[in-house]
Design a protein around this motif. Structure first.
Motif, PDB file in Angstrom:
ATOM      1  N   ALA A   1       0.851  -1.182   0.000  1.00  0.00           N
ATOM      2  CA  ALA A   1       0.000   0.000   0.000  1.00  0.00           C
ATOM      3  C   ALA A   1       0.887   1.232   0.000  1.00  0.00           C
ATOM      4  O   ALA A   1       1.856   1.311   0.758  1.00  0.00           O
ATOM      5  N   ALA A   2       0.558   2.180  -0.857  1.00  0.00           N
ATOM      6  CA  ALA A   2       1.346   3.414  -0.971  1.00  0.00           C
ATOM      7  C   ALA A   2       0.484   4.465  -1.646  1.00  0.00           C
ATOM      8  O   ALA A   2      -0.610   4.171  -2.140  1.00  0.00           O
ATOM      9  N   ASN A   3       0.980   5.680  -1.692  1.00  0.00           N
ATOM     10  CA  ASN A   3       0.255   6.730  -2.401  1.00  0.00           C
ATOM     11  C   ASN A   3       0.518   6.649  -3.898  1.00  0.00           C
ATOM     12  O   ASN A   3       1.451   5.987  -4.354  1.00  0.00           O
ATOM     13  N   SER A   4      -0.298   7.349  -4.643  1.00  0.00           N
ATOM     14  CA  SER A   4      -0.241   7.246  -6.100  1.00  0.00           C
ATOM     15  C   SER A   4       1.056   7.793  -6.675  1.00  0.00           C
ATOM     16  O   SER A   4       1.460   7.403  -7.780  1.00  0.00           O
ATOM     17  N   ASP A   5       1.742   8.688  -5.961  1.00  0.00           N
ATOM     18  CA  ASP A   5       3.013   9.188  -6.482  1.00  0.00           C
ATOM     19  C   ASP A   5       4.094   8.120  -6.448  1.00  0.00           C
ATOM     20  O   ASP A   5       5.128   8.252  -7.103  1.00  0.00           O
ATOM     21  N   VAL A   6       3.844   7.046  -5.692  1.00  0.00           N
ATOM     22  CA  VAL A   6       4.768   5.909  -5.660  1.00  0.00           C
ATOM     23  C   VAL A   6       4.233   4.785  -6.543  1.00  0.00           C
ATOM     24  O   VAL A   6       4.900   4.340  -7.484  1.00  0.00           O
ATOM     25  N   LEU A   7       3.032   4.311  -6.254  1.00  0.00           N
ATOM     26  CA  LEU A   7       2.487   3.191  -7.026  1.00  0.00           C
ATOM     27  C   LEU A   7       2.144   3.586  -8.454  1.00  0.00           C
ATOM     28  O   LEU A   7       2.002   2.709  -9.315  1.00  0.00           O
ATOM     29  N   GLY A   8       2.028   4.850  -8.717  1.00  0.00           N
ATOM     30  CA  GLY A   8       1.702   5.297 -10.070  1.00  0.00           C
ATOM     31  C   GLY A   8       2.788   5.040 -11.091  1.00  0.00           C
ATOM     32  O   GLY A   8       2.549   5.178 -12.300  1.00  0.00           O
ATOM     33  N   VAL A   9       3.986   4.632 -10.627  1.00  0.00           N
ATOM     34  CA  VAL A   9       5.069   4.382 -11.591  1.00  0.00           C
ATOM     35  C   VAL A   9       4.861   3.073 -12.342  1.00  0.00           C
ATOM     36  O   VAL A   9       5.450   2.868 -13.404  1.00  0.00           O
ATOM     37  N   ILE A  10       4.039   2.174 -11.806  1.00  0.00           N
ATOM     38  CA  ILE A  10       3.858   0.881 -12.458  1.00  0.00           C
ATOM     39  C   ILE A  10       2.786   0.984 -13.524  1.00  0.00           C
ATOM     40  O   ILE A  10       1.753   1.624 -13.331  1.00  0.00           O
ATOM     41  N   LYS A  11       3.033   0.382 -14.668  1.00  0.00           N
ATOM     42  CA  LYS A  11       2.126   0.456 -15.805  1.00  0.00           C
ATOM     43  C   LYS A  11       1.693  -0.954 -16.218  1.00  0.00           C
ATOM     44  O   LYS A  11       2.327  -1.941 -15.856  1.00  0.00           O
ATOM     45  N   PRO A  12       0.602  -1.060 -16.985  1.00  0.00           N
ATOM     46  CA  PRO A  12       0.109  -2.382 -17.390  1.00  0.00           C
ATOM     47  C   PRO A  12       1.206  -3.225 -18.047  1.00  0.00           C
ATOM     48  O   PRO A  12       1.963  -2.740 -18.885  1.00  0.00           O
ATOM     49  N   GLY A  13       1.269  -4.478 -17.621  1.00  0.00           N
ATOM     50  CA  GLY A  13       2.237  -5.414 -18.176  1.00  0.00           C
ATOM     51  C   GLY A  13       3.558  -5.461 -17.440  1.00  0.00           C
ATOM     52  O   GLY A  13       4.392  -6.337 -17.711  1.00  0.00           O
ATOM     53  N   GLN A  14       3.773  -4.539 -16.489  1.00  0.00           N
ATOM     54  CA  GLN A  14       5.069  -4.468 -15.820  1.00  0.00           C
ATOM     55  C   GLN A  14       5.141  -5.285 -14.533  1.00  0.00           C
ATOM     56  O   GLN A  14       6.227  -5.518 -14.012  1.00  0.00           O
ATOM     57  N   HIS A  15       3.993  -5.684 -14.016  1.00  0.00           N
ATOM     58  CA  HIS A  15       3.977  -6.514 -12.811  1.00  0.00           C
ATOM     59  C   HIS A  15       2.593  -7.124 -12.664  1.00  0.00           C
ATOM     60  O   HIS A  15       1.597  -6.514 -13.083  1.00  0.00           O
ATOM     61  N   GLY A  16       2.514  -8.321 -12.079  1.00  0.00           N
ATOM     62  CA  GLY A  16       1.204  -8.923 -11.897  1.00  0.00           C
ATOM     63  C   GLY A  16       1.288 -10.332 -11.363  1.00  0.00           C
ATOM     64  O   GLY A  16       2.362 -10.850 -11.073  1.00  0.00           O
ATOM     65  N   SER A  17       0.114 -10.944 -11.235  1.00  0.00           N
ATOM     66  CA  SER A  17      -0.007 -12.302 -10.728  1.00  0.00           C
ATOM     67  C   SER A  17      -1.364 -12.842 -11.124  1.00  0.00           C
ATOM     68  O   SER A  17      -2.374 -12.147 -10.987  1.00  0.00           O
ATOM     69  N   THR A  18      -1.404 -14.077 -11.600  1.00  0.00           N
ATOM     70  CA  THR A  18      -2.684 -14.668 -11.999  1.00  0.00           C
ATOM     71  C   THR A  18      -3.670 -14.689 -10.843  1.00  0.00           C
ATOM     72  O   THR A  18      -4.854 -14.383 -11.005  1.00  0.00           O
ATOM     73  N   PHE A  19      -3.195 -15.036  -9.662  1.00  0.00           N
ATOM     74  CA  PHE A  19      -4.080 -15.162  -8.512  1.00  0.00           C
ATOM     75  C   PHE A  19      -4.138 -13.904  -7.650  1.00  0.00           C
ATOM     76  O   PHE A  19      -4.952 -13.836  -6.727  1.00  0.00           O
ATOM     77  N   GLY A  20      -3.276 -12.945  -7.896  1.00  0.00           N
ATOM     78  CA  GLY A  20      -3.256 -11.749  -7.073  1.00  0.00           C
ATOM     79  C   GLY A  20      -4.566 -10.983  -7.143  1.00  0.00           C
ATOM     80  O   GLY A  20      -5.033 -10.628  -8.226  1.00  0.00           O
ATOM     81  N   GLY A  21      -5.182 -10.740  -5.993  1.00  0.00           N
ATOM     82  CA  GLY A  21      -6.453 -10.018  -5.971  1.00  0.00           C
ATOM     83  C   GLY A  21      -7.616 -10.818  -6.487  1.00  0.00           C
ATOM     84  O   GLY A  21      -8.607 -10.245  -6.972  1.00  0.00           O
ATOM     85  N   ASN A  22      -7.553 -12.152  -6.365  1.00  0.00           N
ATOM     86  CA  ASN A  22      -8.654 -12.985  -6.873  1.00  0.00           C
ATOM     87  C   ASN A  22      -9.902 -12.810  -6.004  1.00  0.00           C
ATOM     88  O   ASN A  22      -9.824 -12.353  -4.853  1.00  0.00           O
ATOM     89  N   PRO A  23     -11.093 -13.168  -6.529  1.00  0.00           N
ATOM     90  CA  PRO A  23     -12.339 -12.913  -5.795  1.00  0.00           C
ATOM     91  C   PRO A  23     -12.409 -13.569  -4.423  1.00  0.00           C
ATOM     92  O   PRO A  23     -12.879 -12.951  -3.462  1.00  0.00           O
ATOM     93  N   LEU A  24     -11.952 -14.812  -4.310  1.00  0.00           N
ATOM     94  CA  LEU A  24     -11.994 -15.490  -3.017  1.00  0.00           C
ATOM     95  C   LEU A  24     -11.100 -14.783  -2.006  1.00  0.00           C
ATOM     96  O   LEU A  24     -11.499 -14.539  -0.861  1.00  0.00           O
ATOM     97  N   ALA A  25      -9.903 -14.437  -2.436  1.00  0.00           N
ATOM     98  CA  ALA A  25      -8.974 -13.727  -1.557  1.00  0.00           C
ATOM     99  C   ALA A  25      -9.551 -12.387  -1.127  1.00  0.00           C
ATOM    100  O   ALA A  25      -9.479 -12.017   0.056  1.00  0.00           O
ATOM    101  N   CYS A  26     -10.118 -11.657  -2.059  1.00  0.00           N
ATOM    102  CA  CYS A  26     -10.661 -10.334  -1.737  1.00  0.00           C
ATOM    103  C   CYS A  26     -11.850 -10.436  -0.790  1.00  0.00           C
ATOM    104  O   CYS A  26     -11.986  -9.620   0.134  1.00  0.00           O
ATOM    105  N   ALA A  27     -12.707 -11.425  -0.999  1.00  0.00           N
ATOM    106  CA  ALA A  27     -13.884 -11.580  -0.138  1.00  0.00           C
ATOM    107  C   ALA A  27     -13.472 -11.813   1.310  1.00  0.00           C
ATOM    108  O   ALA A  27     -14.055 -11.247   2.244  1.00  0.00           O
ATOM    109  N   VAL A  28     -12.461 -12.649   1.508  1.00  0.00           N
ATOM    110  CA  VAL A  28     -11.970 -12.910   2.865  1.00  0.00           C
ATOM    111  C   VAL A  28     -11.265 -11.675   3.417  1.00  0.00           C
ATOM    112  O   VAL A  28     -11.501 -11.264   4.565  1.00  0.00           O
ATOM    113  N   ALA A  29     -10.408 -11.067   2.621  1.00  0.00           N
ATOM    114  CA  ALA A  29      -9.620  -9.924   3.091  1.00  0.00           C
ATOM    115  C   ALA A  29     -10.499  -8.716   3.414  1.00  0.00           C
ATOM    116  O   ALA A  29     -10.159  -7.930   4.315  1.00  0.00           O
ATOM    117  N   ILE A  30     -11.599  -8.550   2.717  1.00  0.00           N
ATOM    118  CA  ILE A  30     -12.539  -7.475   3.058  1.00  0.00           C
ATOM    119  C   ILE A  30     -13.005  -7.621   4.498  1.00  0.00           C
ATOM    120  O   ILE A  30     -13.046  -6.653   5.268  1.00  0.00           O
TER     121      ILE A  30
END
Length: 404
Positions: free
Chosen positions: A273-302
């Motif tokens: 977690a960070a502010n947009s002036d930090v996390l805003g440097v990442i652009k589509p295709g530069q980082h990711g994960s197939t399971f990262g932020g998946n619905p089951l994970a998000c439902a529990v983490a909420i």
């Protein structure tokens, strides 16, 4: 009394060892069911869990709110990948960002993935925002650190078990003594993009830094235009009596690294977690994960974030943690050499002339208490935040008994 020849545990352990790499040395306990602060093995013996999955089980085993969320989501959708947006994603991100006081989050799965993500973001920020020359970025870290076991992360570990024989190692890291602001200041130069530290070092034995250290790190990073990256994977989300260990000295890092308890002991969930002036440097295709932020994970983490929003668990960790530490300190000079900790998180040093840390854990398990040793005769104690004083008394009594 159950005879050894009718116990199921020995055979189950032999079967497990036959078909697995020996990268762990577990205690001879085979858990079958669990609830709250207690687990039961395949032979029906109950144990008080004083490890809580290294803080992954902050809210206890099978927390009813969290398991209900998981069951409900299992009946709807479990995975979409980030190629699409699902209906749990926005609420998870917004609630977690608010809890952290930041603009944005980047979800992943495991703690090590979150640390790797923070390293990548820090480097990209250094190049795109700070103006560090290409491929020259450095990150200052602390001796005695534990941030995971990927090849990049172990490159800056000084633990021989984690580090040795896994080279060649990733460059770009400078190791300074933990708690030493002068050494950190000397290590920072124009190529430094981040300081990456644990606010409390867990694997090292729950080492709490000197008063003023975290504010000093914050001031250094601000003065030198360097990101302060706090690895709160073990120390965060209520463990120390505040939402984050940094909160104890009113310190706000630029980047939080989160994991373990964020998944409620049900699914692996991590994030930075960070502010947009930090996390805003990442652009589509530069980082990711197939399971990262998946619905089951998000439902529990909420639901995890909702539990933390109330402050109940933090208050419980503060009150019962003070009780635990006070009770443990009565054993100093009676088998314990030192007690460290904050909230419901303690590191205790057993007199090595009495036994090793492994032997202490084995003897505690015989008395129905599960704990984990680290580095010689040191034990880490991290019960679920739902534990009550009566159960703390049970654990301390068992520890007192084995130290005689």
């Amino acid at each position: 009394m159950i005879l050894d020849d009718v116990l199921r545990t020995p055979a189950a352990i032999r079967d497990a060892e036959r078909h697995t790499a020996h990268n762990y040395h577990p205690l001879p306990v085979v858990i079958a069911t669990a609830e709250g602060s207690w687990v039961t093995d395949i032979d029906g013996r109950r144990y008080l869990d004083f490890l809580a999955g290294y803080s992954a089980l902050n809210f206890g085993h099978r927390n009813p709110v969290l398991t209900a969320a998981a069951h409900a989501q299992l009946d709807r959708v479990t995975l979409t990948s980030r190629a699409f947006v699902h209906d749990q994603f926005a609420e998870f991100c917004s609630r977690l960002a608010a809890l952290c006081g930041k603009d944005q989050v980047l979800p992943m799965n495991t703690g090590a993935e979150a640390v790797e993500t923070a390293i990548k973001i820090s480097r990209k920020w250094g190049y795109r925002v700070k103006g560090v020359p290409a491929d020259q970025a450095t990150i200052v870290v602390a001796a005695g650190n534990f941030h995971g076991r990927t090849t990049t992360i172990i490159s800056f570990s000084d633990d021989p078990d984690a580090h040795d024989d896994f080279g060649p190692y990733t460059p770009g890291f400078r190791i300074v003594p933990y708690g030493d602001l002068a050494a950190m200041a000397e290590a920072i130069d124009e190529t430094t993009v981040a300081v990456l530290i644990e606010p409390i070092q867990g694997e090292q034995g729950v080492v709490v830094p000197p008063d003023g250290y975290l504010p000093g790190v914050r001031a250094l990073c601000t003065d030198q235009n360097v990101l302060f990256v706090a690895d709160e994977i073990q120390s965060g989300l209520g463990r120390t009596g505040d939402t984050f260990a940094c909160d104890h000295e009113s310190v706000v890092p630029d980047v939080y690294i989160l994991g373990k308890a964020l998944g409620g002991g049900i699914v692996p969930v991590s994030a930075i977690a960070a502010n947009s002036d930090v996390l805003g440097v990442i652009k589509p295709g530069q980082h990711g994960s197939t399971f990262g932020g998946n619905p089951l994970a998000c439902a529990v983490a909420i639901e995890v974030v909702k539990l933390l929003e109330s402050g109940t668990y933090q208050a419980r960790a503060k009150e019962n943690g003070a009780y635990l530490l006070a009770e443990l300190r009565t054993l100093i000079g009676n088998g314990l050499l030192a007690v460290r900790g904050r909230g419901l998180w303690a590191g205790i040093d057993v007199d090595p002339e009495l036994m090793t840390g492994r032997e202490a854990c084995e003897r505690l398990a015989e008395r129905g208490i599960l704990a984990k040793d680290t580095h010689g005769s040191t034990l880490r104690l991290a019960p679920p935040l739902i534990i009550d004083k009566d159960d703390i008394d049970v654990a301390v009594a068992a520890l007192r008994a084995i130290l005689k």
